[in-house]
Design a protein around this motif. Structure first.
Motif, PDB file in Angstrom:
ATOM      1  N   TYR A   3       0.830  -1.208   0.000  1.00  0.00           N
ATOM      2  CA  TYR A   3       0.000   0.000   0.000  1.00  0.00           C
ATOM      3  C   TYR A   3       0.862   1.256   0.000  1.00  0.00           C
ATOM      4  O   TYR A   3       0.541   2.241  -0.673  1.00  0.00           O
ATOM      5  CB  TYR A   3      -0.927   0.017   1.203  1.00  0.00           C
ATOM      6  N   LEU A   4       1.942   1.242   0.765  1.00  0.00           N
ATOM      7  CA  LEU A   4       2.832   2.409   0.805  1.00  0.00           C
ATOM      8  C   LEU A   4       3.446   2.661  -0.565  1.00  0.00           C
ATOM      9  O   LEU A   4       3.574   3.814  -0.987  1.00  0.00           O
ATOM     10  CB  LEU A   4       3.914   2.205   1.855  1.00  0.00           C
ATOM     11  N   ASN A   5       3.815   1.614  -1.264  1.00  0.00           N
ATOM     12  CA  ASN A   5       4.381   1.771  -2.607  1.00  0.00           C
ATOM     13  C   ASN A   5       3.381   2.396  -3.569  1.00  0.00           C
ATOM     14  O   ASN A   5       3.756   3.093  -4.510  1.00  0.00           O
ATOM     15  CB  ASN A   5       4.853   0.429  -3.160  1.00  0.00           C
ATOM     16  N   LEU A   6       2.087   2.132  -3.345  1.00  0.00           N
ATOM     17  CA  LEU A   6       1.037   2.713  -4.184  1.00  0.00           C
ATOM     18  C   LEU A   6       0.616   4.096  -3.722  1.00  0.00           C
ATOM     19  O   LEU A   6      -0.182   4.753  -4.378  1.00  0.00           O
ATOM     20  CB  LEU A   6      -0.186   1.794  -4.197  1.00  0.00           C
ATOM     21  N   GLY A   7       1.125   4.531  -2.585  1.00  0.00           N
ATOM     22  CA  GLY A   7       0.763   5.833  -2.050  1.00  0.00           C
ATOM     23  C   GLY A   7      -0.513   5.811  -1.231  1.00  0.00           C
ATOM     24  O   GLY A   7      -1.076   6.857  -0.908  1.00  0.00           O
ATOM     25  N   ILE A   8      -0.976   4.637  -0.872  1.00  0.00           N
ATOM     26  CA  ILE A   8      -2.205   4.501  -0.077  1.00  0.00           C
ATOM     27  C   ILE A   8      -1.846   4.651   1.394  1.00  0.00           C
ATOM     28  O   ILE A   8      -0.967   3.959   1.904  1.00  0.00           O
ATOM     29  CB  ILE A   8      -2.878   3.140  -0.343  1.00  0.00           C
ATOM     30  N   GLN A   9      -2.538   5.561   2.074  1.00  0.00           N
ATOM     31  CA  GLN A   9      -2.227   5.809   3.469  1.00  0.00           C
ATOM     32  C   GLN A   9      -3.378   5.449   4.405  1.00  0.00           C
ATOM     33  O   GLN A   9      -3.215   5.477   5.615  1.00  0.00           O
ATOM     34  CB  GLN A   9      -1.830   7.275   3.666  1.00  0.00           C
ATOM     35  N   ALA A  10      -4.525   5.110   3.836  1.00  0.00           N
ATOM     36  CA  ALA A  10      -5.654   4.701   4.677  1.00  0.00           C
ATOM     37  C   ALA A  10      -6.485   3.683   3.902  1.00  0.00           C
ATOM     38  O   ALA A  10      -6.594   3.743   2.684  1.00  0.00           O
ATOM     39  CB  ALA A  10      -6.513   5.910   5.043  1.00  0.00           C
ATOM     40  N   SER A  11      -7.050   2.730   4.628  1.00  0.00           N
ATOM     41  CA  SER A  11      -7.930   1.762   3.982  1.00  0.00           C
ATOM     42  C   SER A  11      -9.005   1.326   4.963  1.00  0.00           C
ATOM     43  O   SER A  11      -8.824   1.354   6.181  1.00  0.00           O
ATOM     44  CB  SER A  11      -7.151   0.548   3.467  1.00  0.00           C
ATOM     45  N   LEU A  12     -10.130   0.945   4.398  1.00  0.00           N
ATOM     46  CA  LEU A  12     -11.262   0.425   5.162  1.00  0.00           C
ATOM     47  C   LEU A  12     -11.619  -0.907   4.517  1.00  0.00           C
ATOM     48  O   LEU A  12     -11.844  -0.976   3.314  1.00  0.00           O
ATOM     49  CB  LEU A  12     -12.455   1.382   5.108  1.00  0.00           C
ATOM     50  N   VAL A  13     -11.648  -1.967   5.313  1.00  0.00           N
ATOM     51  CA  VAL A  13     -11.931  -3.306   4.807  1.00  0.00           C
ATOM     52  C   VAL A  13     -13.180  -3.828   5.496  1.00  0.00           C
ATOM     53  O   VAL A  13     -13.285  -3.796   6.718  1.00  0.00           O
ATOM     54  CB  VAL A  13     -10.745  -4.262   5.062  1.00  0.00           C
ATOM     55  N   VAL A  14     -14.128  -4.303   4.684  1.00  0.00           N
ATOM     56  CA  VAL A  14     -15.372  -4.858   5.202  1.00  0.00           C
ATOM     57  C   VAL A  14     -15.548  -6.255   4.599  1.00  0.00           C
ATOM     58  O   VAL A  14     -15.393  -6.442   3.392  1.00  0.00           O
ATOM     59  CB  VAL A  14     -16.583  -3.965   4.831  1.00  0.00           C
ATOM     60  N   MET A  31      -5.702   8.118  -0.387  1.00  0.00           N
ATOM     61  CA  MET A  31      -4.315   8.486  -0.618  1.00  0.00           C
ATOM     62  C   MET A  31      -3.712   9.331   0.496  1.00  0.00           C
ATOM     63  O   MET A  31      -2.531   9.640   0.477  1.00  0.00           O
ATOM     64  CB  MET A  31      -4.179   9.225  -1.953  1.00  0.00           C
ATOM     65  N   SER A  32      -4.519   9.715   1.477  1.00  0.00           N
ATOM     66  CA  SER A  32      -4.009  10.458   2.641  1.00  0.00           C
ATOM     67  C   SER A  32      -4.645   9.864   3.893  1.00  0.00           C
ATOM     68  O   SER A  32      -5.679   9.199   3.812  1.00  0.00           O
ATOM     69  CB  SER A  32      -4.332  11.950   2.511  1.00  0.00           C
ATOM     70  N   PRO A  33      -4.025  10.082   5.039  1.00  0.00           N
ATOM     71  CA  PRO A  33      -4.617   9.562   6.270  1.00  0.00           C
ATOM     72  C   PRO A  33      -6.052  10.060   6.414  1.00  0.00           C
ATOM     73  O   PRO A  33      -6.357  11.215   6.114  1.00  0.00           O
ATOM     74  CB  PRO A  33      -3.717  10.131   7.370  1.00  0.00           C
TER      75      PRO A  33
END
Length: 109
Positions: A3-14, A31-33
């Motif tokens: 995720y960091l390599n993709l620039g993803i800083q937050a995710s929600l998983v359901v 892409m940001s917190p």
């Protein structure tokens, strides 16, 4: 790390749980917190419940259709066998095919 390599800083998983089994996941990225408020998490959980129920109903309907179709094929073959006493005609003729009863793409008689 991915995720960091993709620039993803937050995710929600359901989770999507169907008949007690994990069927899939809904994953949202940012892409940001990002803080996800409680009401949005509850809404995501509700969406998950509704989708899981929908998937379960669709799977049960498909199974019922398959069972009904196999039952009709079986009845046609039994009727043909009683009438003709010819197994080849009953199992591979125009009245049905043994592959209609089984999960296969072809059958040979």
């Amino acid at each position: 790390q991915y995720y960091l390599n993709l620039g993803i800083q937050a995710s929600l998983v359901v989770s999507l749980v169907v008949d007690g089994q994990l069927w899939g996941l809904l994953i949202c990225h940012h892409m940001s917190p990002k803080f996800v408020p409680f009401y949005e998490r509850v809404a995501a959980a509700m969406v998950s419940e509704v989708l899981s129920l929908f998937i379960s109903v669709q799977q049960r309907l498909e199974l019922a259709r398959q069972q009904e179709s196999a039952g009709r094929a079986q009845q046609r073959m039994v009727h043909c066998l009683k009438e003709t006493h010819d197994p080849q005609a009953a199992f591979a003729g125009e009245n049905g095919n043994v592959s209609d009863l089984l999960k296969c793409t072809g059958a040979c008689c």
